[in-house]
Design a protein around this motif. Structure first.
Motif, PDB file in Angstrom:
ATOM      1  N   ALA A   1      25.375  57.560  49.397  1.00 23.48           N
ATOM      2  CA  ALA A   1      26.624  56.962  49.853  1.00 23.48           C
ATOM      3  C   ALA A   1      26.380  56.136  51.107  1.00 23.48           C
ATOM      4  O   ALA A   1      26.984  55.089  51.305  1.00 23.48           O
ATOM      5  N   ALA A   2      25.464  56.628  51.955  1.00 24.48           N
ATOM      6  CA  ALA A   2      25.197  55.925  53.207  1.00 24.48           C
ATOM      7  C   ALA A   2      24.505  54.601  52.940  1.00 24.48           C
ATOM      8  O   ALA A   2      24.709  53.628  53.658  1.00 24.48           O
ATOM      9  N   THR A   3      23.674  54.554  51.903  1.00 23.44           N
ATOM     10  CA  THR A   3      22.934  53.335  51.626  1.00 23.44           C
ATOM     11  C   THR A   3      23.608  52.509  50.536  1.00 23.44           C
ATOM     12  O   THR A   3      22.947  51.841  49.778  1.00 23.44           O
ATOM     13  N   ALA A   4      24.953  52.593  50.455  1.00 20.37           N
ATOM     14  CA  ALA A   4      25.680  51.848  49.431  1.00 20.37           C
ATOM     15  C   ALA A   4      25.267  50.388  49.469  1.00 20.37           C
ATOM     16  O   ALA A   4      25.331  49.748  50.505  1.00 20.37           O
ATOM     17  N   ALA A   5      24.823  49.889  48.324  1.00 18.65           N
ATOM     18  CA  ALA A   5      24.288  48.543  48.265  1.00 18.65           C
ATOM     19  C   ALA A   5      25.363  47.530  48.613  1.00 18.65           C
ATOM     20  O   ALA A   5      26.545  47.751  48.401  1.00 18.65           O
ATOM     21  N   ALA A   6      24.947  46.394  49.213  1.00 20.98           N
ATOM     22  CA  ALA A   6      25.889  45.331  49.533  1.00 20.98           C
ATOM     23  C   ALA A   6      26.464  44.769  48.231  1.00 20.98           C
ATOM     24  O   ALA A   6      25.825  44.830  47.181  1.00 20.98           O
ATOM     25  N   GLN A   7      27.664  44.234  48.337  1.00 21.28           N
ATOM     26  CA  GLN A   7      28.328  43.668  47.170  1.00 21.28           C
ATOM     27  C   GLN A   7      27.471  42.552  46.589  1.00 21.28           C
ATOM     28  O   GLN A   7      27.066  41.645  47.295  1.00 21.28           O
ATOM     29  N   GLU A   8      27.189  42.630  45.302  1.00 22.74           N
ATOM     30  CA  GLU A   8      26.331  41.642  44.689  1.00 22.74           C
ATOM     31  C   GLU A   8      27.106  40.703  43.788  1.00 22.74           C
ATOM     32  O   GLU A   8      26.898  39.514  43.774  1.00 22.74           O
ATOM     33  N   GLN A   9      28.019  41.276  42.994  1.00 29.12           N
ATOM     34  CA  GLN A   9      28.673  40.428  42.007  1.00 29.12           C
ATOM     35  C   GLN A   9      30.044  39.943  42.487  1.00 29.12           C
ATOM     36  O   GLN A   9      30.662  40.540  43.350  1.00 29.12           O
ATOM     37  N   ILE A  10      30.442  38.814  41.924  1.00 27.87           N
ATOM     38  CA  ILE A  10      31.747  38.232  42.248  1.00 27.87           C
ATOM     39  C   ILE A  10      32.831  39.160  41.715  1.00 27.87           C
ATOM     40  O   ILE A  10      32.728  39.671  40.599  1.00 27.87           O
ATOM     41  N   GLN A  11      33.863  39.402  42.531  1.00 32.36           N
ATOM     42  CA  GLN A  11      34.967  40.241  42.075  1.00 32.36           C
ATOM     43  C   GLN A  11      36.224  39.403  41.928  1.00 32.36           C
ATOM     44  O   GLN A  11      36.597  38.670  42.833  1.00 32.36           O
ATOM     45  N   VAL A  12      36.838  39.541  40.754  1.00 25.37           N
ATOM     46  CA  VAL A  12      37.991  38.724  40.398  1.00 25.37           C
ATOM     47  C   VAL A  12      39.128  39.652  40.009  1.00 25.37           C
ATOM     48  O   VAL A  12      38.898  40.666  39.346  1.00 25.37           O
ATOM     49  N   ALA A  13      40.362  39.340  40.412  1.00 26.30           N
ATOM     50  CA  ALA A  13      41.516  40.115  39.946  1.00 26.30           C
ATOM     51  C   ALA A  13      42.721  39.196  39.902  1.00 26.30           C
ATOM     52  O   ALA A  13      42.704  38.116  40.481  1.00 26.30           O
ATOM     53  N   GLY A  14      43.764  39.632  39.199  1.00 24.22           N
ATOM     54  CA  GLY A  14      45.003  38.854  39.195  1.00 24.22           C
ATOM     55  C   GLY A  14      45.645  38.737  37.837  1.00 24.22           C
ATOM     56  O   GLY A  14      45.491  39.615  36.993  1.00 24.22           O
ATOM     57  N   SER A  15      46.359  37.643  37.652  1.00 26.12           N
ATOM     58  CA  SER A  15      47.239  37.399  36.503  1.00 26.12           C
ATOM     59  C   SER A  15      46.659  37.861  35.173  1.00 26.12           C
ATOM     60  O   SER A  15      45.509  37.577  34.851  1.00 26.12           O
ATOM     61  N   SER A  16      47.481  38.562  34.401  1.00 25.70           N
ATOM     62  CA  SER A  16      47.013  38.965  33.081  1.00 25.70           C
ATOM     63  C   SER A  16      47.042  37.794  32.102  1.00 25.70           C
ATOM     64  O   SER A  16      46.428  37.858  31.045  1.00 25.70           O
ATOM     65  N   THR A  17      47.752  36.718  32.450  1.00 28.31           N
ATOM     66  CA  THR A  17      47.713  35.517  31.591  1.00 28.31           C
ATOM     67  C   THR A  17      46.373  34.813  31.746  1.00 28.31           C
ATOM     68  O   THR A  17      45.816  34.290  30.781  1.00 28.31           O
ATOM     69  N   VAL A  18      45.859  34.810  32.966  1.00 28.06           N
ATOM     70  CA  VAL A  18      44.591  34.123  33.223  1.00 28.06           C
ATOM     71  C   VAL A  18      43.407  35.019  32.838  1.00 28.06           C
ATOM     72  O   VAL A  18      42.318  34.527  32.567  1.00 28.06           O
ATOM     73  N   LEU A  19      43.651  36.349  32.759  1.00 28.88           N
ATOM     74  CA  LEU A  19      42.566  37.309  32.498  1.00 28.88           C
ATOM     75  C   LEU A  19      41.661  36.931  31.317  1.00 28.88           C
ATOM     76  O   LEU A  19      40.444  36.908  31.475  1.00 28.88           O
ATOM     77  N   PRO A  20      42.236  36.617  30.120  1.00 27.89           N
ATOM     78  CA  PRO A  20      41.321  36.265  29.021  1.00 27.89           C
ATOM     79  C   PRO A  20      40.448  35.065  29.327  1.00 27.89           C
ATOM     80  O   PRO A  20      39.264  35.061  28.986  1.00 27.89           O
ATOM     81  N   TYR A  21      41.018  34.051  30.007  1.00 31.05           N
ATOM     82  CA  TYR A  21      40.199  32.879  30.350  1.00 31.05           C
ATOM     83  C   TYR A  21      39.101  33.279  31.324  1.00 31.05           C
ATOM     84  O   TYR A  21      37.958  32.854  31.202  1.00 31.05           O
ATOM     85  N   ALA A  22      39.482  34.103  32.304  1.00 32.04           N
ATOM     86  CA  ALA A  22      38.497  34.508  33.308  1.00 32.04           C
ATOM     87  C   ALA A  22      37.382  35.330  32.671  1.00 32.04           C
ATOM     88  O   ALA A  22      36.220  35.193  33.055  1.00 32.04           O
ATOM     89  N   THR A  23      37.710  36.184  31.675  1.00 27.59           N
ATOM     90  CA  THR A  23      36.649  36.965  31.030  1.00 27.59           C
ATOM     91  C   THR A  23      35.727  36.055  30.227  1.00 27.59           C
ATOM     92  O   THR A  23      34.520  36.267  30.205  1.00 27.59           O
ATOM     93  N   ILE A  24      36.312  35.051  29.574  1.00 32.03           N
ATOM     94  CA  ILE A  24      35.478  34.123  28.801  1.00 32.03           C
ATOM     95  C   ILE A  24      34.514  33.397  29.738  1.00 32.03           C
ATOM     96  O   ILE A  24      33.319  33.270  29.463  1.00 32.03           O
ATOM     97  N   VAL A  25      35.043  32.957  30.886  1.00 25.57           N
ATOM     98  CA  VAL A  25      34.194  32.249  31.841  1.00 25.57           C
ATOM     99  C   VAL A  25      33.140  33.192  32.423  1.00 25.57           C
ATOM    100  O   VAL A  25      31.965  32.831  32.517  1.00 25.57           O
ATOM    101  N   ALA A  26      33.561  34.416  32.768  1.00 24.07           N
ATOM    102  CA  ALA A  26      32.623  35.360  33.368  1.00 24.07           C
ATOM    103  C   ALA A  26      31.460  35.635  32.417  1.00 24.07           C
ATOM    104  O   ALA A  26      30.298  35.677  32.826  1.00 24.07           O
ATOM    105  N   GLU A  27      31.784  35.796  31.149  1.00 23.62           N
ATOM    106  CA  GLU A  27      30.754  36.068  30.145  1.00 23.62           C
ATOM    107  C   GLU A  27      29.785  34.896  30.024  1.00 23.62           C
ATOM    108  O   GLU A  27      28.569  35.064  30.065  1.00 23.62           O
TER     109      GLU A  27
END
Lengths: 344, 449
Positions: free
Chosen positions: A18-44
């Motif tokens: 827990a003390a050596t929790a790695a620094a954030q590596e990946q981009i984190q995205v959240a928000g609209s469920s309308t945009v969610l499918p587009y964002a997942t397609i782009v993320a993939e």
């Protein structure tokens, strides 16, 4: 080793990790469920086509996403907020108050909002005025506002089927609701002449608020869940008409029949040309403060709006996104790292 | 009892044992009715369960098979290496989407070569015939081995969800005709290929091991990340909740004095067991993510939240197991001079072990199926990379099985509904395995006095 020793060492290991929790590596995205499918397609696609780690995408709604986005900068705050409406001035202020100074706004396309009923039901040819007359809490009759008396669509407009009015409307936490109120209810209020009459009866602000107030006698039903819930409600109630995003309808054309608005059937083409009146822009907001600390963040934004992704014929358009005709301007704005100004 | 003594007002009961008097008949009838109620109650429960299982298996069993079409695919240099110099950096720039052309051309050639005649077949029917996952797989293969350029590879190619649905009976010709994402011509093409024996339907290992995928390719979505995420969380719960829970129970049951304080603790533990699980999610969000700064969507946070939720269950069942050990055992141990601690660890605990194990496993099974608290700590996320091996992996983003079910039921494409039901089957299989383990352990270590 005794069980007690194993336990102690396991706890110690856990604490150490827990003390050596790695620094954030990946981009984190959240928000609209309308945009969610587009964002997942782009993320993939982003993970497949670049060497950056795959972004983690959450839903939760436009408001919740922007709230998280504006919670601060640094680890464990999200980097991108998806929204189906522009950021509000109050939200931008909160961002600034929490140290999120540089917010980039990216409009990547449009989404149509459609009215669809069960595939086995009658056809609907609607206008915003019809929908307003069917769903408003109060309408003007003989110079006075009265509680909406319409029970069937034929009561509203004799040309419509004599089918009970039941409309499943997105709940107030959805960005879609705002567009529905503005582009359908308010527009219908004006078109039917009620706005003018109500303005005569009360002041202009009260009249505008009355225009978008939905009836509460069970003819208009708020759906707080996703479009899948609306679809399930229509399956169980053949009289129901639901409000959907165009892309959701396109994925379920074998179960849903879409209503025309002002005689125009919704499609990617009619929304893009502006003939179909009910559409809204889709956005995502990028924290410029995280450029450099979160690898691939700018590349993600650029990848999202690249011609091969968000342009015509790209995977987002395949899913139902109406491409933004001004995409080139959006691309250069990202390249220049243009941020929202404080005056906005 | 009173009904043995005859009351004077009643007619003399028949004294024969072979003839039932009215009162006996009434009592027997009441008993028969009670048994009938019991049978009806069980029948309703079984019917409900059977209906549930039937619908889940009907909707979900098809997620375990996947349709592939075996056609030769030419890796055309004009598409994947337009510069023609075989430079990996240049080839890296060709996006996944372009590889669709290879599959489209391969299918068109296959149709022409084998003289398949389909009326009204359009380009879109060819381009949407295969999964976009197949493009990604092809791209990965070409980039890993650039010598493939210019050759013809013959792999089974994954079909799109609509075409897959045609072979599973989910998409009929009539529904395909009105579906914007497919067409009757595509249906005819699929059936023609099926008649030619080009179609392979195999067990869908991808569904178990691969990661979630976007809304454009439901056919490629898998449970890999969710299973690993759930496993990590169970590991954390096991390591934290069992020692803490068992130690608490032993102290409360065997050592703690009976006073106001222990009474308050006891009442609180019972109350905690009844707190709605979403409350633990809110606590986890506030304490672990906002205050301690642990990452969102990470199994460590999920595991800690589920530990808090499982602790009361484990404590209550452990205390019940300790209580069930006869006092004579304790007295005998103390009588031959054992200390309290020796009595507990040498005699009471081994005898209570089967009960503790059962309670622990049932608590874990409950935690495995828990969704609500995980939604608040960001586990309902789209994660396409496997978390690393522990302990680092505890901090990587992951999903969880029940959350994955929730996630898939919200997607627009109907193929995700099939996946969600399939994921429920996997979850049920895990729960069944854990319950069977609990029964086995109880049977194996059970002591009778």
């Amino acid at each position: 080793m005794t069980p007690a020793k194993i336990t102690v060492s396991a706890l110690a290991l856990l604490a150490a990790s827990a003390a050596t929790a790695a620094a954030q590596e990946q981009i984190q995205v959240a928000g609209s469920s309308t945009v969610l499918p587009y964002a997942t397609i782009v993320a993939e696609a982003f993970a497949e086509n670049t060497d950056f780690p795959a972004p983690v995408v959450e839903g939760g709604g436009s408001g919740a996403g922007l709230k998280q986005f504006c919670a601060g900068v640094g680890q464990n705050t999200i980097d991108v907020a998806n929204a189906s409406r522009p950021i509000k001035a109050s939200e931008l202020e909160e961002c600034r108050a929490n140290g999120v100074e540089n917010v980039m706004e990216v409009q990547f396309g449009y989404d149509g909002i459609v009215f669809a009923s069960s595939i086995n039901g009658p056809d609907f040819v609607l206008t915003p005025a019809d929908i307003y007359r069917a769903l408003a809490a109060e309408v003007v009759m003989d110079g006075a506002t009265v509680a909406n008396p319409a029970m069937t669509w034929a009561d509203v407009n004799p040309a419509l089927p004599a089918q009970q009015i039941t409309v499943f409307v997105p709940g107030t936490k959805h960005g879609t609701r705002e567009v529905f109120e503005e582009k359908v209810m308010a527009a219908g209020c004006e078109a039917s002449g009620d706005l003018e009459e109500m303005t005569g009866l009360a002041d202009a602000d009260t009249a505008e608020a009355a225009c978008t107030a939905l009836r509460t006698d069970g003819r208009s039903i708020d759906i707080d869940g996703d479009y899948t819930e609306t679809l399930a409600r229509i399956n169980s109630d053949p009289n129901g008409i639901g409000v959907f995003g165009l892309s959701f309808y396109e994925n379920n054309t074998d179960k849903l029949k879409v209503a025309t608005i002002d005689g125009v059937a919704p499609s990617v083409e009619t929304v893009a040309s502006g003939e179909y009146p009910v559409s809204r822009p889709l956005f995502f907001y990028v924290k410029k403060d995280h450029f450099g600390t979160v690898p691939g963040l700018k590349e993600y934004a650029e990848f999202f709006v690249a011609d091969a992704i968000a342009g015509p014929g790209g995977p987002l358009a395949d899913y139902g996104l109406v491409p933004d005709p001004e995409l080139a301007a959006v691309q250069s704005a990202i390249a220049d790292e243009t941020v929202l100004s404080a005056a906005n | 009892m009173s009904d043995v003594a005859p009351t004077p007002s009643r007619p003399t009961p028949a004294r024969s044992l072979l003839v039932e008097d009215a009162r006996t008949r009434r009592r027997n009838a009441a008993e028969r009715r009670f048994r009938a109620y019991g049978v009806i109650a069980i029948a309703i429960a079984v019917a409900g369960l059977a209906f549930l299982l039937f619908t889940i298996f009907r909707d979900g069993s098809s997620a375990f098979v996947q349709t592939y079409v075996k056609i030769p695919v030419a890796i055309e240099a004009s598409v994947v290496d337009p510069e023609g110099n075989g430079d990996p950096a240049e080839m890296q720039k060709i996006l996944t989407m372009s590889y669709g052309r290879l599959l489209e051309n391969a299918l068109a050639r296959h149709i022409a070569r084998n003289d398949i005649q389909i009326e009204g077949l359009e380009d879109a029917d060819l381009s949407t015939f295969f999964s976009s996952q197949a493009r990604a797989d092809l791209r990965r293969a070409v980039l890993a081995d650039p010598s493939l350029v210019g050759t013809v590879v013959e792999h089974p190619v994954m079909t799109s969800s609509r075409v897959d649905g045609m072979f599973k009976g989910r998409v009929s010709r009539a529904s395909a005709a009105i579906d914007a994402k497919t067409s009757a011509a595509q249906y005819d093409l699929a059936m023609a290929l099926g008649a030619r024996d080009d179609v392979r339907t195999t067990f869908n290992w991808n569904f178990i091991i691969s990661t979630d995928s976007s809304d454009n390719r439901p056919e490629a979505a898998g449970l890999g990340v969710a299973i690993i995420g759930s496993f990590y969380m169970m590991l954390i719960v096991l390591v934290l909740a069992v020692p803490i829970g068992v130690a608490t129970s032993i102290y409360l049951e065997e050592f703690a004095p009976q006073n106001r304080l222990t009474d308050v603790i006891e009442v609180n533990i019972s109350n905690l067991a009844a707190v709605p699980s979403i409350v633990f999610g809110i606590l986890g969000l506030a304490a672990f993510i906002n205050f301690m700064g642990l990452p969102r969507s990470a199994p460590i946070v999920g595991g800690l939240v589920l530990t808090l939720m499982t602790l009361p269950t484990i404590i209550i069942s452990t205390r019940a197991a300790l209580k069930a050990v006869p006092p004579s055992i304790r007295e005998a141990a103390l009588g031959v001079g054992a200390s309290r601690m020796q009595m507990v660890f040498h005699h009471v605990l081994p005898l209570a072990m089967p009960g503790i194990l059962t309670g622990t496993i049932l608590g874990l099974a409950q935690a495995l199926g828990e969704t609500a608290p995980l939604m608040l700590i960001g586990m309902v996320a789209f994660v396409t990379t496997y978390p690393a091996a522990p302990p680092e992996g505890f901090f990587d983003p992951a999903s969880a099985l029940p959350v994955q079910v929730f996630n898939w039921t919200q997607r627009a494409d109907p193929a995700f509904f099939e996946r969600a039901s399939g994921a429920i089957i996997v979850l049920l299989a895990f729960l069944l395995a854990m319950n069977l383990l609990a029964i086995y352990l109880r049977r194996k270590f059970e002591r009778r006095w």
